[in-house]
Design a protein around this motif. Structure first.
Motif, PDB file in Angstrom:
ATOM      1  N   ASP A   1      40.824  31.637 -74.351  1.00  0.00           N
ATOM      2  CA  ASP A   1      41.877  31.413 -75.349  1.00  0.00           C
ATOM      3  C   ASP A   1      42.365  29.965 -75.301  1.00  0.00           C
ATOM      4  N   TYR A   2      42.528  29.454 -74.092  1.00  0.00           N
ATOM      5  CA  TYR A   2      43.009  28.077 -73.957  1.00  0.00           C
ATOM      6  C   TYR A   2      42.006  27.092 -74.569  1.00  0.00           C
TER       7      TYR A   2
ATOM      8  N   ALA B   1      42.029  34.206 -70.647  1.00  0.00           N
ATOM      9  CA  ALA B   1      42.984  33.093 -70.716  1.00  0.00           C
ATOM     10  C   ALA B   1      42.253  31.754 -70.837  1.00  0.00           C
TER      11      ALA B   1
ATOM     12  N   VAL C   1      48.074  31.464 -74.495  1.00  0.00           N
ATOM     13  CA  VAL C   1      47.618  32.241 -73.334  1.00  0.00           C
ATOM     14  C   VAL C   1      48.650  33.310 -73.026  1.00  0.00           C
TER      15      VAL C   1
ATOM     16  N   THR D   1      50.717  35.582 -70.824  1.00  0.00           N
ATOM     17  CA  THR D   1      51.084  35.305 -69.424  1.00  0.00           C
ATOM     18  C   THR D   1      51.690  36.486 -68.668  1.00  0.00           C
TER      19      THR D   1
ATOM     20  N   THR E   1      35.486  23.892 -68.396  1.00  0.00           N
ATOM     21  CA  THR E   1      36.414  24.848 -67.786  1.00  0.00           C
ATOM     22  C   THR E   1      36.094  24.939 -66.299  1.00  0.00           C
TER      23      THR E   1
ATOM     24  N   MET F   1      48.342  27.305 -66.334  1.00  0.00           N
ATOM     25  CA  MET F   1      46.933  26.979 -66.557  1.00  0.00           C
ATOM     26  C   MET F   1      46.723  25.604 -67.221  1.00  0.00           C
ATOM     27  N   PRO F   2      47.449  25.280 -68.277  1.00  0.00           N
ATOM     28  CA  PRO F   2      47.223  23.961 -68.890  1.00  0.00           C
ATOM     29  C   PRO F   2      47.440  22.815 -67.892  1.00  0.00           C
TER      30      PRO F   2
ATOM     31  N   SER G   1      50.665  30.960 -66.463  1.00  0.00           N
ATOM     32  CA  SER G   1      51.511  30.080 -67.280  1.00  0.00           C
ATOM     33  C   SER G   1      51.310  28.611 -66.922  1.00  0.00           C
TER      34      SER G   1
END
Lengths: 160, 335
Positions: free
Chosen positions: B304-305, B301, B311, B313, B9, B268-269, B266
């Motif tokens: 969770d991801y 977040a 996530v 948002t 991360t 993040m990925p 939103s």
């Protein structure tokens, strides 16, 4: 109306006592305020019939009728709970300003300095108010503890 | 595979304007807290904000004991004849135990690289380095290890950039947005004579006035300019010219940008896939309630991801400037 007639003198001893207790417990506030400690800042409590004007450098605070015309360098207005949250760092000043929960006018620099000084101070006004009254504060402290303990229970009773 | 994709991360780099905010950030899950000294050497030189030397040393100790790091921002541009102030800030930051220095000025980067070669050097967003050639120059010349990217790039552009440069990248994921000319903006300077670049303050509070109207409206003024009038029912923004509402071409509106805050939750990925090394939260001028809420939201977040959970948002709208959130240039559609 003369300035003295606008003053709510019966409230001032208690308010001044709390004000000085907070300053004694958090000397870092004065340090962080620096020159702005000399600014006269008016606190307008929207849902109360009074306002306060304080000057940290002189350890002075006056309580006046809400509509009193009192000389000040800057003004912060908001509801009692909002101002309490702001003073204790429980609310972000910018967010409260964006949402119009607080309003400011006058010397913005003095207001920003005060906000930052309070935010750093980790103060708890209720705790320090009770401490300010020494032995007399004991029954108040007991009431406050009972209130704190009872709050979840009371909230639960009124929950949908 | 890019050099950063090996990380599980990214670092969560969080703001602190006061020692109290730093403690809150660390306790809420920050990997790193960034902060500055109480003078014009950093870009948040606001009254009542920032750290004395003693506070910085104590704060660094607090963070290190909890396995967090402290980056010290010395990210304004030294003024002619006053360079000692900036050099001393660099020296004192190292003396206080800073884990990295965030600088914008080439001269100061050179001084830091020569005087403190063992201290990590990061390039501030104020340097506005957004292309491979500029970034490589800083890396090769001053041994810069990380660049904070200006908020002008899409995620696709960040991914491509990461493949071409020899250092880590850090991107903003939440907070205030500039008008896409970081380090080069002269709007505040035009109106007040002071700028974030030279004085560490955009739209200095001393030049800001708010006037409440009897109808519940509020005017915000900067210097001699009225830059906005908010109706009673409207949310407000910062008193900066770039967020001002002006009459132009027969229309009244936000001609630079609307008051809003960046929120990349939103995205993040996509940002994780882009290979960035660190997520940065803006807002050293904000209160510790903001710091705590935003740090916790992003820590959750990321967690969770990593677990493959959805996530959330929409957690931070209450903290947004103007009550609006935007993905900014990350989801750029206007070019």
């Amino acid at each position: 109306m003369k300035k003295d007639q606008q003053r709510l003198k019966f409230l001032e001893p208690a308010v001044r006592r709390v004000f000085c207790a907070v300053l004694d417990a958090h000397p870092e506030i004065v340090d962080r305020l620096d020159d702005y400690a000399a600014s006269r800042i008016r606190i307008d409590v929207r849902d109360a019939p009074f306002c306060m004007v304080m000057q940290v450098s002189k350890r002075e605070i006056g309580v006046y009728r809400r509509d009193a015309k009192v000389k000040s360098d800057a003004r912060i207005g908001g509801s009692f709970m909002t101002l309490l949250k702001l003073a204790e760092g429980g609310g972000d000043g910018d967010s409260l300003f964006f949402s119009r929960d607080i309003e400011i006018s006058g010397d913005t620099e003095a207001v920003v300095a005060l906000r930052n000084a309070l935010d750093d101070s980790d103060m708890n006004i209720v705790r320090e108010s009770l401490a300010a009254f020494g032995v007399l504060g004991l029954p108040l402290r007991i009431c406050y503890r009972v209130f704190q303990d009872m709050r979840p229970l009371v909230a639960g009773m009124f929950a949908p | 595979m890019t050099k950063q994709q090996g990380r599980k991360t990214p670092e969560l780099v969080c703001p602190a304007g006061t020692p109290s905010a730093l403690r809150v950030a660390v306790d809420a899950g920050a990997d790193v807290v960034y902060c500055g000294f109480r003078d014009e050497t950093n870009a948040r030189n606001f009254p009542g904000l920032n750290f004395s030397r003693a506070e910085m040393a104590e704060a660094t100790e607090y963070a290190h004991k909890r396995k967090a790091q402290v980056y010290v921002t010395v990210n304004t541009f030294p003024q002619a004849g006053k360079t000692d102030l900036w050099r001393k800030a660099v020296d004192d930051a190292v003396g206080c135990g800073a884990d990295a220095l965030i600088v914008a000025d080439m001269g100061l980067a050179s001084y830091a690289a020569k005087t403190h070669p063992d201290t990590r050097l990061h390039l501030s967003v104020q340097a506005s380095a957004s292309n491979p050639d500029a970034i490589k120059y800083y890396c090769e010349t001053f041994n810069v290890k990380r660049v904070v990217l200006p908020r002008v790039l899409s995620v696709t552009e960040i991914t491509a950039l990461n493949d071409e440069i020899p250092c880590e990248t850090e991107v903003f994921v939440f907070g205030g947005l500039c008008v896409m000319a970081e380090g080069r903006c002269l709007l505040s300077s035009y109106a007040t004579g002071k700028s974030p670049n030279m004085n560490g303050v955009c739209s200095p509070a001393g030049d800001v006035r708010y006037e409440q109207g009897k109808d519940g409206s509020m005017d915000s003024k900067l210097g001699v300019f009225t830059i906005n009038r908010f109706a009673e029912s409207e949310t407000t923004g910062y008193p900066t010219i770039c967020k001002g509402r002006f009459k132009c071409g027969g229309n009244t509106g936000y001609i630079f940008e609307e008051p809003s805050s960046l929120d990349a939750l939103s995205m993040m990925p996509d940002l994780l896939q882009s290979g960035v090394a660190a997520f940065k939260i803006e807002g050293r001028q904000r209160g510790r309630a903001y710091t705590e809420a935003v740090v916790k939201a992003f820590r959750k977040a990321l967690s969770d991801y990593a677990r493959g959970w959805p996530v959330k948002t929409d957690a931070l709208i209450a903290l947004a400037e103007g009550g609006q959130l935007t993905e900014g240039a990350y989801k750029k559609t206007w070019r």
